[in-house]
Design an enzyme around this catalytic site. Structure first.
Site, PDB file in Angstrom:
ATOM      1  N   ASP A 107       0.666  -1.459   0.298  1.00 40.72           N
ATOM      2  CA  ASP A 107      -0.124  -0.065  -0.612  1.00 40.72           C
ATOM      3  C   ASP A 107       0.953   1.349   0.208  1.00 40.72           C
ATOM      4  O   ASP A 107       2.285   1.320   0.814  1.00 40.72           O
ATOM      5  CB  ASP A 107      -0.989  -0.217   1.220  1.00 40.72           C
ATOM      6  N   TYR A 125       2.115   5.112   1.244  1.00 42.10           N
ATOM      7  CA  TYR A 125       2.495   5.535   2.399  1.00 42.10           C
ATOM      8  C   TYR A 125       1.034   6.462   2.526  1.00 42.10           C
ATOM      9  O   TYR A 125       0.690   7.070   1.479  1.00 42.10           O
ATOM     10  CB  TYR A 125       3.153   6.579   3.488  1.00 42.10           C
ATOM     11  N   PHE A 173       8.130   1.930  -0.680  1.00 45.81           N
ATOM     12  CA  PHE A 173       8.639   1.819  -0.080  1.00 45.81           C
ATOM     13  C   PHE A 173       9.688   2.846   0.578  1.00 45.81           C
ATOM     14  O   PHE A 173      10.586   3.538   1.753  1.00 45.81           O
ATOM     15  CB  PHE A 173       9.429   1.074   0.497  1.00 45.81           C
ATOM     16  N   HIS A 188       8.867  -9.720   6.313  1.00 41.17           N
ATOM     17  CA  HIS A 188       8.822  -8.052   6.247  1.00 41.17           C
ATOM     18  C   HIS A 188      10.046  -7.115   6.776  1.00 41.17           C
ATOM     19  O   HIS A 188      10.350  -7.579   7.914  1.00 41.17           O
ATOM     20  CB  HIS A 188       7.938  -7.709   5.867  1.00 41.17           C
TER      21      HIS A 188
END
Length: 220
Positions: free
Chosen positions: A65, A67, A78, A187
């Protein structure tokens, strides 16, 4: 439908743009942007594709998703804009790079420099409501990004797919492991990094594979 996206990707994904799910998705996204704060800015929705053309893609990192805080998202998983505080997962990514390769963390969390070297930084969902994680999931974006991954996996060879966490691993489950390098681990989130993200050496492994297949290594 005339989608504003880099030309090589436009050609590869043109069939998706005419499908019913994408037309509905477009209507939903336009409506959301017209009523409430949504990230990233509209012109950056396809930033991952625009910075990393199909022909130049040699590494794919899959996120989930964008931010959802102000000024963070700019269309690369990221990654955050220059001057924005590093999110926890990105801090951990830079720590692993230092452990793996010895590179010090950069001053900016903007990963455009990776994208321009051929790293497709692809979120599964390309838009999100402000302060509402996951708010644009299951609206059609996942079908679109699945199509992009499938086209890369089928039409190219020797790509490195980096799949951190169960969600990304499920999304990349169909990738042919004999044709591509698929790297998996926990993750980088602080909630899970201790379960196998630390020490995965994905950055050196990626470069070794690229070098062995006659491709330029990534400057991480």
């Amino acid at each position: 439908m005339n989608v504003q996206i880099e030309e090589s990707w436009k050609a590869k994904l043109k069939l998706e743009f005419e499908k019913e799910y994408f037309i509905k998705l477009t209507e939903f996204v336009r409506n959301e942007y017209s009523q409430i704060p949504v990230y990233p800015p509209g012109k950056l929705i396809f930033n991952a594709f625009n910075l990393c053309p199909f022909s130049k893609t040699k590494v794919v990192i899959i996120g989930q998703d964008p931010y959802h805080g102000p000024g963070q998202a700019h269309g690369l998983c990221f990654s955050v804009n220059d001057g924005v505080r590093f999110p926890p997962s990105l801090i951990n990514i830079f720590k692993e790079i230092k452990s793996d390769l010895g590179n010090e963390a950069p001053l900016s969390g903007n990963l455009t420099r990776w994208a321009e070297q051929g790293v497709l930084l692809l979120n599964a969902t390309l838009t999100v409501r402000a302060h509402q994680a996951g708010s644009h999931q299951n609206k059609g974006w996942e079908l679109f990004t699945d199509a992009a991954i499938r086209i890369l996996a089928e039409e190219k060879e020797n790509i490195v797919f980096i799949l951190w966490g169960a969600y990304a691993q499920k999304k990349g489950a169909f990738i042919n492991r004999s044709k591509h390098l698929v790297l998996t681990s926990a993750h980088p989130s602080p909630l899970s990094a201790h379960n196998g993200f630390w020490g995965n050496k994905h950055f050196s492994k990626t470069n070794e594979y690229l070098k062995n297949h006659g491709k330029t290594e990534i400057i991480w």
